[in-house]
Structure formats: structure tokens, C-alpha cells
Write a protein that holds these residues in place. Structure first.
Motif, mmCIF file in Angstrom:
data_model
loop_
_atom_site.group_PDB
_atom_site.id
_atom_site.type_symbol
_atom_site.label_atom_id
_atom_site.label_comp_id
_atom_site.label_asym_id
_atom_site.label_seq_id
_atom_site.Cartn_x
_atom_site.Cartn_y
_atom_site.Cartn_z
ATOM 1 N N LYS A 1 -2.721 0.535 -11.091
ATOM 2 C CA LYS A 1 -3.902 -0.298 -11.283
ATOM 3 C C LYS A 1 -3.507 -1.710 -11.689
ATOM 4 C CE LYS A 1 -8.406 -0.236 -13.579
ATOM 5 N NZ LYS A 1 -9.279 0.500 -14.538
ATOM 6 N N PRO B 1 -3.080 -0.088 -3.849
ATOM 7 C CA PRO B 1 -3.925 1.048 -3.447
ATOM 8 C C PRO B 1 -3.088 2.171 -2.854
ATOM 9 C CG PRO B 1 -4.037 -0.677 -1.797
ATOM 10 C CD PRO B 1 -3.146 -1.203 -2.897
ATOM 11 N N SER C 1 -13.499 2.232 1.520
ATOM 12 C CA SER C 1 -12.175 2.118 0.901
ATOM 13 C C SER C 1 -11.085 1.970 1.957
ATOM 14 C CB SER C 1 -11.894 3.331 0.007
ATOM 15 O OG SER C 1 -12.700 3.301 -1.147
ATOM 16 N N LYS D 1 -2.162 -3.527 -8.811
ATOM 17 C CA LYS D 1 -3.163 -3.644 -7.752
ATOM 18 C C LYS D 1 -2.643 -3.081 -6.425
ATOM 19 C CE LYS D 1 -5.398 -7.657 -9.844
ATOM 20 N NZ LYS D 1 -5.799 -9.071 -9.679
ATOM 21 N N ILE E 1 -8.630 -1.352 2.315
ATOM 22 C CA ILE E 1 -7.166 -1.244 2.256
ATOM 23 C C ILE E 1 -6.533 -1.814 3.521
ATOM 24 C CG2 ILE E 1 -5.255 0.408 2.216
ATOM 25 C CD1 ILE E 1 -6.987 2.138 0.323
ATOM 26 N N VAL F 1 0.870 -1.181 0.000
ATOM 27 C CA VAL F 1 0.000 0.000 0.000
ATOM 28 C C VAL F 1 0.902 1.224 0.000
ATOM 29 C CG1 VAL F 1 -1.766 1.319 1.243
ATOM 30 C CG2 VAL F 1 -1.798 -1.190 1.316
ATOM 31 N N THR G 1 -7.681 2.199 -6.544
ATOM 32 C CA THR G 1 -8.252 2.151 -5.195
ATOM 33 C C THR G 1 -7.501 3.115 -4.290
ATOM 34 O OG1 THR G 1 -8.861 -0.169 -5.470
ATOM 35 C CG2 THR G 1 -8.772 0.670 -3.220
ATOM 36 N N PHE G 2 -8.228 3.941 -3.556
ATOM 37 C CA PHE G 2 -7.582 4.925 -2.682
ATOM 38 C C PHE G 2 -8.486 5.231 -1.503
ATOM 39 C CE2 PHE G 2 -10.470 7.521 -5.045
ATOM 40 C CZ PHE G 2 -10.812 8.557 -4.197
#
Length: 435
Positions: free
Chosen positions: A287, A292, A366, A290, A370, A272, A325-326
Motif C-alpha cells: 500500500k 497493485p 479495478s 502503491k 491497473i 504491478v 488495489t487488486f
């Protein structure tokens, strides 16, 4: 004449303030069946139910329905809350925060988030978390009900843990122990108040990080019974088995590209990025990998003179549009007390491109995904824990965020805090004087 040095005395007294602070009584176990009806429900998943039914039993949400298309027998319920014209939200998150680890930033004795040394993966924020914090009670009043208590300092600062902001002690409050290791990636750029220049030691520092992780991976793969125990490497084993996240603090494009390669080479299961200022420039790579992003504080200035003055405000929208994803976080100056402003960071992101529901997701579901607790928290859905709140108005707008009811795991939370008590105290004083 005898002189008294008041500075040590002041610091001594200041360090005692947390002991006399307003530590709230944790929510007491509620036995019974709860119905919340007629509220405007923002589920956290992007869905809105304009008039909803929410049923809570034994701490969990057992039913979420549109009240206009579903019939209930209200006599079955021990408590019925009419939330008509009010908004219902899942509990918001404060990821990557020192909330619960510091009380008064100016008093060193109350800051328990920094350890000496560069490589400290075995340091845990878990038992340092202060459930009696007076700061926490003010943060909860804006709907922030979770904090990822995160250590600071060094190259590897240690392991964070996720806490529900309610409990008698850290054992009661923790919801995910040692969720991940925090790595501060070497800076490609060195900044100070005078200059901005390339870090000439970047390659050397990056190789040192790589060597440490290579050794940690070899240790994790070594199943021999006679190997000597290394506490630092023991703490990192979960990174390679998928039991822990690796939170990598970095901002600039060269750092982010190197992190993508680093994660692939060492087969880190859940990397992450925290910060990610330049993440909008490499959305396709993020992306595909994958990975985030926990975006840096939205209320900030651009990092370069050539950047759009509104870039920090627009970053959430740019990642949303690209499908990365964030979530939002608030690390920086006075981050513990300013965690109460996380809903308003989402409000700013909404003003610069996100929809209302996307902004809510960025500080609820989200964050939960995460960190790894989305099966139980982060949204108002059947089967999840009933951790949610009701606001008279829009929770992302500081002029209308007025919380009336909070449930934590199905129990009613006390919303009083020291700041609210002072407000009521002086409101009575000046109201009586006017009369």
C-alpha cells in the motif's frame, strides 16, 4: 498391407479446426440513440441503482440516472430496451491471459504466445492476436469483453496489449497497444512434484535482472544522437517515463519484498505484481509503495501444507480489507477457454468475504485502472464508452448468468457461438425424438 500413421493426419486436421470455427461477425456500427431502462445497474464503482436509466449516443454513455427520480421523453430514442428485473454490468476483464493467442492447447501450431530466449521485451502480442478465435466467442457469452493478451516464456516475455473481444482484426480490436512489459521474477523457492526447496541461484538470477534493467534505464536516459539502437531497450523506455506498466510475476514474500526495493531503486513508474500469493502478508508495504496486485487464480490449492485450505478463496477479501488495489485474473492450465469463468472467480471471492459490488469491481473497474484504461472502460458512468451487458440473473453465479444483450462501444454484439449452436442443435434433436 499398407499402414497409415494417423497421428500426423489427426494433428494436421486439428490444426485446421480454427479455420472452420465459428468466428462471429463483429458488431456493426449502430446509428441512433439508445435507452436502457428499469434495469438493476451495478456500475462497477461500488454503486447500485435498483431502477436505472442509461442513455447511449455515438458509442458513449451520456446519462446514468435513477429512474425513480428522473423523467425522460422516450420518443427521443431510436431504441428502448426494457431491462426490468435484469442486471446490468460493465464489461468484465481477463487480465494476463493467452486468450486470442492460442486456440487448441494440444496443437503447437495454434499457440502463438511463446518466443525463444530469456530477455524479449521487444516481443509484442499485438499482431499475434487472433480476432477470429472460436474460443473468444464462448468467453464473451459470460460477460468477459476484454482480454489483456500476454506473451509467456523466459525472464522477460514481452509486451501485452489490451483487446476488446470484438473486431475484424487486431487493429479493430485493440484498445491499448503495448500497455506493459512482463517480467518473471526469479523464484525464491524451487518446486517440482517431489520437492520444495530454496533456489540456491536466487541472488545471482536477481542480480542479472537488476543489471539488465539498470542498462535499460541508462539507455532510456541517454539522449545522444549517435547512440546505437537496441530494440530490447527501446521497448523498455516507457517503463521509466510512465508510459508503460511493469508487470512482475511473483508469489512469495521474499520475492515481493525484493520487488518493492527493486522498483524504488530503478524508479519504475507503474509496477504491478501478478500472482502475489503472499501479498496478504505485506499489505502495508504494498500500500505504501502503491503497487497493485493481479491476484492468481482464486480456484486453486494452497501453496504450503501449513496454509489455510481456503486461503486462495480469501485472498481478495484480505487485500480489500487492507486497502491494497487488486484485480482477479485466471492464468494457469487451459486459461484461454477458462477465461469464461472469471465472473465465477469473483463469485467465489464474494462467498469468502467480498461484497457483491466489491467482487464486480475486482473484475471490471479495478482491472481497467491497473491496466490504464479506466477513463474509458471498466464502469457504467457518464462519459465512458458504452461497453456493458444485461443478464437475466446474477452474473457472478453460474446458475443465473444468462446474458441477453451486449453493447460494445455502443454497438450490439452477436452472442451466438459454436457451443450455443451445438446446444440448440441437439436440444432440437432430442426434443423432437421425445415428441
Amino acid at each position: 498391407m499398407k499402414r497409415i500413421n494417423i497421428r500426423p493426419l489427426f494433428l494436421c486436421l486439428a490444426s485446421l479446426f480454427p479455420l472452420f470455427g465459428n468466428g462471429q461477425t463483429p458488431a456493426q456500427k449502430f446509428e441512433g440513440k439508445i435507452l436502457i431502462e428499469n434495469g438493476i445497474l451495478h456500475t462497477g464503482t461500488g454503486q447500485v441503482i435498483e431502477r436505472s436509466y442509461i442513455v447511449v449516443e455515438n458509442g458513449k454513455i451520456t446519462l446514468v440516472k435513477n429512474a425513480l427520480a428522473y423523467t425522460l421523453d422516450k420518443s427521443e430514442f431510436d431504441t428502448v430496451i426494457n431491462a426490468q428485473n435484469q442486471h446490468i454490468y460493465p464489461g468484465f476483464f481477463a487480465p494476463n491471459s493467452t486468450l486470442g493467442l492460442t486456440e487448441i492447447d494440444a496443437v503447437r501450431a495454434t499457440r502463438d504466445f511463446y518466443e525463444v530466449g530469456e530477455y524479449n521485451p521487444h516481443v509484442r502480442s499485438l499482431i499475434a492476436y487472433n480476432a477470429e478465435s472460436s474460443v473468444t466467442s464462448t468467453v464473451r457469452s459470460n460477460g468477459v469483453l476484454f482480454a489483456q493478451a500476454t506473451p509467456r516464456g523466459g525472464v522477460i516475455s514481452g509486451s501485452s496489449s489490451l483487446f476488446l473481444l470484438d473486431g475484424w482484426n487486431w487493429e479493430d480490436a485493440v484498445r491499448l497497444q503495448d500497455d506493459g512489459i512482463h517480467l518473471h521474477w526469479p523464484g525464491f523457492i524451487k518446486r517440482n512434484w517431489k520437492t520444495v526447496k530454496a533456489n540456491e541461484q536466487y541472488t545471482t538470477e536477481r542480480e542479472k535482472v537488476n543489471d539488465f534493467f539498470t542498462a535499460a534505464k541508462a539507455y532510456a536516459e541517454d539522449n545522444s544522437k549517435d547512440k546505437s539502437i537496441d530494440l530490447r531497450f527501446e521497448a523498455m523506455k516507457g517503463l521509466f517515463t510512465g508510459n508503460k506498466r511493469l508487470y512482475i510475476h511473483a508469489n512469495y514474500i521474499q520475492e515481493l519484498l525484493d520487488i518493492i526495493d527493486f522498483s524504488k531503486e530503478l524508479t519504475v513508474q507503474f509496477p504491478v505484481i501478478i500472482g502475489g500469493y503472499d501479498s496478504h502478508l505485506i499489505t502495508a508495504q504494498l500500500k505504501d509503495a502503491k503497487i497493485p496486485v493481479m491476484l492468481g487464480r482464486v480456484h486453486d490449492l494452497p501453496q504450503r501444507e501449513s496454509d489455510d485450505i481456503h486461503l486462495p478463496f480469501k485472498l481478495p477479501y484480505l487485500l480489500q480489507k487492507a486497502g491494497v488495489t487488486f484485480c482477479l485474473q485466471n492464468a494457469g492450465d487451459m486459461e484461454a477457454m477458462n477465461a469464461r469463468n472469471i465472473p465465477f472467480l469473483a463469485g467465489t471471492a464474494r462467498a469468502y468475504g467480498l461484497t457483491t459490488e466489491e467482487a464486480i469491481t475486482a473484475i471490471s473497474l479495478s482491472s481497467a485502472k491497473i491496466i490504464g484504461v479506466d477513463k474509458l472502460y471498466g464502469s457504467v458512468e457518464e462519459g465512458k464508452m458504452a461497453t456493458l451487458f444485461i443478464s437475466k440473473g446474477d452474473a457472478l453465479d453460474m446458475s443465473s448468468n444468462k446474458i441477453t444483450t451486449v453493447l460494445v462501444d455502443g454497438n450490439f454484439m452477436d452472442l451466438t457461438n459454436r457451443q450455443e449452436e451445438l446446444y440448440q442443435k441437439y436440444k432440437r434433436k432430442y426434443t423432437s425424438e421425445e415428441n
